[in-house]
Design an enzyme around this catalytic site. Structure first.
Site, PDB file in Angstrom:
ATOM      1  N   LEU A  36       0.820  -1.213   0.000  1.00  0.00           N
ATOM      2  CA  LEU A  36       0.000   0.000   0.000  1.00  0.00           C
ATOM      3  C   LEU A  36       0.851   1.258   0.000  1.00  0.00           C
ATOM      4  CD1 LEU A  36      -2.783  -0.985   2.585  1.00  0.00           C
ATOM      5  CD2 LEU A  36      -3.027  -0.810   0.092  1.00  0.00           C
ATOM      6  N   GLY A  37       1.998   1.212   0.674  1.00  0.00           N
ATOM      7  CA  GLY A  37       2.857   2.390   0.749  1.00  0.00           C
ATOM      8  C   GLY A  37       4.128   2.077   1.508  1.00  0.00           C
ATOM      9  N   GLY A  39       7.833   4.187   3.368  1.00  0.00           N
ATOM     10  CA  GLY A  39       8.540   5.419   3.694  1.00  0.00           C
ATOM     11  C   GLY A  39       9.610   5.143   4.720  1.00  0.00           C
ATOM     12  N   GLY A  40      10.840   5.580   4.423  1.00  0.00           N
ATOM     13  CA  GLY A  40      11.918   5.339   5.364  1.00  0.00           C
ATOM     14  C   GLY A  40      12.145   3.854   5.561  1.00  0.00           C
ATOM     15  N   SER A  42       9.821   1.802   6.895  1.00  0.00           N
ATOM     16  CA  SER A  42       8.533   1.160   7.136  1.00  0.00           C
ATOM     17  C   SER A  42       7.816   0.856   5.827  1.00  0.00           C
ATOM     18  CB  SER A  42       7.651   2.040   8.025  1.00  0.00           C
ATOM     19  OG  SER A  42       7.316   3.245   7.372  1.00  0.00           O
ATOM     20  N   LYS A  69       1.509  -2.880   9.036  1.00  0.00           N
ATOM     21  CA  LYS A  69       2.684  -2.009   8.966  1.00  0.00           C
ATOM     22  C   LYS A  69       3.901  -2.761   9.493  1.00  0.00           C
ATOM     23  CE  LYS A  69       4.257   2.687   9.945  1.00  0.00           C
ATOM     24  NZ  LYS A  69       3.879   4.029  10.474  1.00  0.00           N
ATOM     25  N   ASP A 215       1.880  15.647  12.039  1.00  0.00           N
ATOM     26  CA  ASP A 215       1.891  15.431  10.585  1.00  0.00           C
ATOM     27  C   ASP A 215       0.463  15.258  10.073  1.00  0.00           C
ATOM     28  OD1 ASP A 215       3.168  15.260   8.105  1.00  0.00           O
ATOM     29  OD2 ASP A 215       3.268  13.074   8.179  1.00  0.00           O
TER      30      ASP A 215
END
Length: 364
Positions: A36-37, A39-40, A42, A69, A215
């Site tokens: 799904l996604g 970043g960094g 994770s 996650k 955020d």
């Protein structure tokens, strides 16, 4: 059309690549459907309970979908941050704040740790997805829908910002913690030497602490199956009130902001950190104002300023320089709420309770 075809192709490739991959979290095994996604360090996967772990509802096996996650933790600091994130997903008992379903810390062969967090999968997507659809379709959000979404997100933030708003959930929180602290048997050993924050381990102290998300963006607002806006991704959430006492802390915080905050929604005080500066939950009010603006006009206020006048994004944020499109279809009352949120001086911004009252007045 080409971008849609490419996205479909990528999704098919992801599904094919993960077709036999599974991840075990405590006593359940999840089959990865697609990425799904990321970043960094994770990654977030769409997963489905494997056949042996399916939930039985009235004699029928239900193929539940979740977002899983995976956080790779090569250092003590990263495991501390990951454990704080786990606690965040259990800390706030509100329908407007995401909650985890399960979590586990695993020891890897190379000595690092990996954290798995099972979260609800929101098939309706994010607020950013909704904004993108409207832009493609050439449609607009109504003021009533804007206010409804704004009210929900603000109620979620109130749960983070105001410890008093969590008092009603104090009893239920203890019960939730007793069930959801189902880490693997080796977790205690893994964390023996980890300098975890005290508020992470004490439910009593956590109930009296104000937290900030830091955020808030359209991508981090999700929609539940019944249409409620839900604040997601609590990885950046931590204690709200911070005083920068030394240069080491200043340097670390600057690095943290660069890694964790989304620039178009970041308030000026986080871009201009100074010694003896006090940060508060008002950082979220600025981000919320920018998020509301994006919901209404399809672009964040300072990115629009950059497009129209060529000003740098950082300069526009630091000076609070932005404008509304001419002949806006929204009322002066709603525009006034946005103006109150996007104030360079945090003291001039409303508190979450005050913002909630302003929005409720518009909703009557």
């Amino acid at each position: 059309m080409i971008s849609i075809v490419l996205e479909l192709f990528q999704n098919l490739c992801c599904c094919r690549g993960f077709s036999d991959a599974t991840i075990r979290v405590n006593d359940k095994r999840y089959r990865i459907q697609r990425l799904l996604g990321e970043g960094g360090m994770s990654f977030v996967y769409l997963v489905q309970l494997s056949k042996n772990s399916l939930i039985i509802d009235n004699g029928i096996a239900t193929p539940e979908l979740y977002a899983l996650k995976k956080i790779i933790c090569p250092s003590v600091e990263s495991i501390s941050n990951g454990m704080r994130e786990i606690e965040n997903y259990k800390r706030f008992q509100s329908p407007y704040v995401i909650k985890s379903i399960d979590s586990q810390v695993m020891q890897e062969k190379d000595g690092s740790k990996t954290i798995y967090i099972v979260l609800p999968y929101y098939s309706l997507g994010s607020l950013q997805d909704s904004i993108n659809r409207r832009l493609l379709e050439g449609t607009f959000v109504s003021e009533a829908e804007c206010v409804r979404i704004m009210l929900g997100v603000t109620r979620g933030l109130l749960c983070l910002h105001d410890p008093a708003s969590r008092q009603d959930n104090a009893t239920s929180r203890v019960n939730v913690d007793a069930v959801s602290m189902t880490y693997s048997d080796e977790t205690a050993m893994l964390l023996e030497d980890t300098p975890l924050e005290m508020d992470m381990l004490s439910s009593n102290s956590a109930g009296s602490i104000a937290y900030a998300h830091r955020d808030i963006t359209p991508s981090n607002i999700l929609f539940s199956s019944d249409g409620l806006p839900v604040i997601g991704d609590l990885g950046s959430c931590s204690q709200a009130d911070i005083t920068i006492e030394n240069r080491h802390q200043l340097s670390e915080l600057q690095e943290w902001v660069n890694d964790n905050c989304t620039l178009p929604y970041t308030p000026p005080e986080l871009l201009n950190l100074k010694l003896n500066q006090v940060l508060s939950s008002k950082v979220d009010i600025w981000s919320l104002g920018c998020t509301f603006y994006t919901l209404m006009f399809g672009i964040s206020p300072f990115e629009r300023e950059e497009q129209i006048h060529g000003a740098s994004l950082t300069y526009a944020i630091n000076t609070g320089k932005y404008s509304f499109p001419r002949n806006s279809r929204f009322s002066e009352g709603l525009l006034s709420v946005i103006k109150k949120c996007i104030q360079v001086d945090p003291i001039q911004r409303p508190t979450t309770s005050q913002l909630l009252n302003l929005l409720q007045d518009l909703d009557t």
